[in-house]
Design an enzyme around this catalytic site. Structure first.
Site, PDB file in Angstrom:
ATOM      1  N   GLU A 135       0.800  -1.231   0.000  1.00  0.00           N
ATOM      2  CA  GLU A 135       0.000   0.000   0.000  1.00  0.00           C
ATOM      3  C   GLU A 135       0.832   1.279   0.000  1.00  0.00           C
ATOM      4  O   GLU A 135       0.418   2.285  -0.569  1.00  0.00           O
ATOM      5  CB  GLU A 135      -1.001   0.009   1.150  1.00  0.00           C
ATOM      6  CG  GLU A 135      -0.420  -0.045   2.539  1.00  0.00           C
ATOM      7  CD  GLU A 135      -1.526   0.037   3.594  1.00  0.00           C
ATOM      8  OE1 GLU A 135      -2.211   1.064   3.647  1.00  0.00           O
ATOM      9  OE2 GLU A 135      -1.697  -0.929   4.367  1.00  0.00           O
ATOM     10  N   SER A 186      -7.766   5.537   8.468  1.00  0.00           N
ATOM     11  CA  SER A 186      -8.289   5.087   9.768  1.00  0.00           C
ATOM     12  C   SER A 186      -7.225   5.364  10.825  1.00  0.00           C
ATOM     13  O   SER A 186      -7.491   5.898  11.893  1.00  0.00           O
ATOM     14  CB  SER A 186      -8.592   3.590   9.739  1.00  0.00           C
ATOM     15  OG  SER A 186      -9.362   3.262   8.615  1.00  0.00           O
ATOM     16  N   SER A 189       0.020   7.116   8.818  1.00  0.00           N
ATOM     17  CA  SER A 189       1.402   6.766   8.506  1.00  0.00           C
ATOM     18  C   SER A 189       2.147   8.003   8.048  1.00  0.00           C
ATOM     19  O   SER A 189       1.583   8.828   7.323  1.00  0.00           O
ATOM     20  CB  SER A 189       1.469   5.739   7.365  1.00  0.00           C
ATOM     21  OG  SER A 189       1.226   4.451   7.853  1.00  0.00           O
ATOM     22  N   ARG A 201       9.127   4.584   5.892  1.00  0.00           N
ATOM     23  CA  ARG A 201       8.025   4.914   6.790  1.00  0.00           C
ATOM     24  C   ARG A 201       8.682   5.297   8.111  1.00  0.00           C
ATOM     25  O   ARG A 201       9.340   4.466   8.736  1.00  0.00           O
ATOM     26  CB  ARG A 201       7.099   3.717   6.990  1.00  0.00           C
ATOM     27  CG  ARG A 201       5.894   4.042   7.862  1.00  0.00           C
ATOM     28  CD  ARG A 201       5.017   2.823   8.103  1.00  0.00           C
ATOM     29  NE  ARG A 201       3.764   3.167   8.781  1.00  0.00           N
ATOM     30  CZ  ARG A 201       3.636   3.307  10.100  1.00  0.00           C
ATOM     31  NH1 ARG A 201       4.675   3.134  10.888  1.00  0.00           N
ATOM     32  NH2 ARG A 201       2.463   3.621  10.634  1.00  0.00           N
TER      33      ARG A 201
END
Ligand code: ADP
Length: 362
Positions: A135, A186, A189, A201
């Site tokens: 993703e 939700s 990141s 990340r």
């Protein structure tokens, strides 16, 4: 080289914790020969998707985001942007089946946690295979693609705290690196991006869009994101939060903290009397401000750590939510004394789905 092209229809799907995002490429350069060879089911699916903007009870096409004259794998066409709650996946599969999807031998590229969670359902109910992609890879790829193909994709807010003078302005993001992406879905990141295939990340928080919606439903009895945002728009968080001036009687001058700054989110709600006077609108606003400011503060720390000046906020939490965008814009500017810039993108929640459509077979 048509031989290596995936068969139509071309979709990219991002099955998130709250919303499923579906991007559909409608070819507009179909030749008469191709039209003759095309199976009826495929034509019907194209017609169904492009002639409607509501699907079932909860599916929506964001017609204002549609991108025309897009070239993908040498085909020219239109990109359509569709979303539905992931909790409706059962109904989506049934609808897709009723449209004959199961008779087309297809593989669809999918990303998000749901690409794993629902893989068996797609195979069993739709005879459809999922080509799964990461993703965050998809998010960055989709974002770079949309940014370069849509001239007015990126913008920022000027005078975000002044009602009358506040406006949205175009930002030229053609030379983007390095930058941070703060993806507010939700959960949240934070990615540091140094080049098209070079990112990490670096942080995240579980206090995200899902937290806002969940707490807001608990506190106000509302039942949708749109309702939560409407309530917040009419509310005042200063009845709920404890401000610096509630504690100091004015500014805390020594450390430059203005009196109207929130010192303690929800800090007035320990008092029974205060609880009796706040409205649902105030509670919704305070929830929105609390979640947004916390994300803004994490984003700032990340930008300082990475020595990056541009921070791009994306994710569906920002959908129909100018309050949060303006708060983020102001917080980034104010606390960095003007060195950090908060940027926003028109296709805010759809980049994962776009990236994944592009990633398939290319
Ligand atoms: P995810 O991939 O985790 O589902 P999204 O980027 O799609 O993340 O963002 C989901 C968040 O967007 C929700 O938590 C909510 O705050 C917000 N949101 C915006 N529109 C809606 C909607 N119509 N229904 C539910 N949540 C929505």
């Amino acid at each position: 080289d048509g031989g290596s092209m995936p068969s139509m229809p071309w979709f990219g799907m991002d099955i998130g914790g709250t919303l499923t995002k579906l991007v559909y490429f409608e070819p507009k350069d179909i030749t008469p020969d191709e039209a003759d060879a095309e199976v009826e089911t495929l034509k019907n699916i194209r017609r169904y998707l492009t002639r409607n903007s509501a699907y079932g009870k909860t599916g929506h096409r964001d017609t204002h985001l549609q991108m025309d004259n897009i070239v993908i794998r040498h085909r020219k066409g239109t990109l359509h942007f569709i979303r539905f709650p992931t909790s409706e996946m059962g109904n989506f599969l049934a609808l897709a089946k009723s449209k004959g999807m199961a008779t087309l031998v297809t593989t669809v590229s999918a990303t998000g946690g749901g690409a794993y969670k629902f893989e068996d359902n797609f195979r069993r109910e739709l005879n459809m295979r999922l080509a799964k992609f990461d993703e965050l890879d998809s998010l960055i790829r989709g974002m770079l693609y949309v940014e370069t193909n849509n001239p007015c994709e990126c913008y920022y807010w000027v005078n975000p705290t002044e009602e009358g003078r506040c406006e949205k302005r175009f930002f030229d993001f053609s030379d983007p690196y390095p930058f941070l992406i703060v993806n507010i879905g939700s959960g949240v990141s934070v990615l540091a991006v140094y080049g098209p295939n070079n990112y990490r990340r670096i942080s995240g928080t579980s206090l995200g869009g899902g937290t806002f919606l969940g707490l807001c439903c608990l506190l106000t009895g509302c039942n949708s994101f749109e309702e939560a945002i409407d309530l917040a728009t009419g509310g005042d968080n200063t009845c709920v939060d404890k401000l610096v001036r509630d504690i100091y009687g004015g500014d805390y001058e020594r450390f430059g903290l203005p009196g109207d700054l929130v010192a303690s989110s929800f800090g007035q709600m320990n008092s029974k009397e205060k609880r009796a006077t706040v409205s649902r609108e105030d509670l919704a606003r305070a929830t929105l401000v609390t979640i947004t400011n916390n994300i803004g503060s994490i984003a700032r720390m990340c930008a300082l750590n990475e020595k990056v000046e541009r921070v791009v906020f994306v994710g569906n939490f920002l959908r129909v939510n100018p309050i949060s965008m303006k708060l983020l814009a102001h917080a980034m500017d104010y606390w960095s004394k003007g060195t950090l810039k908060a940027l926003f993108l028109e296709h805010e929640g759809y980049f994962g789905a776009v990236g994944c459509l592009l990633e398939f077979n290319s």
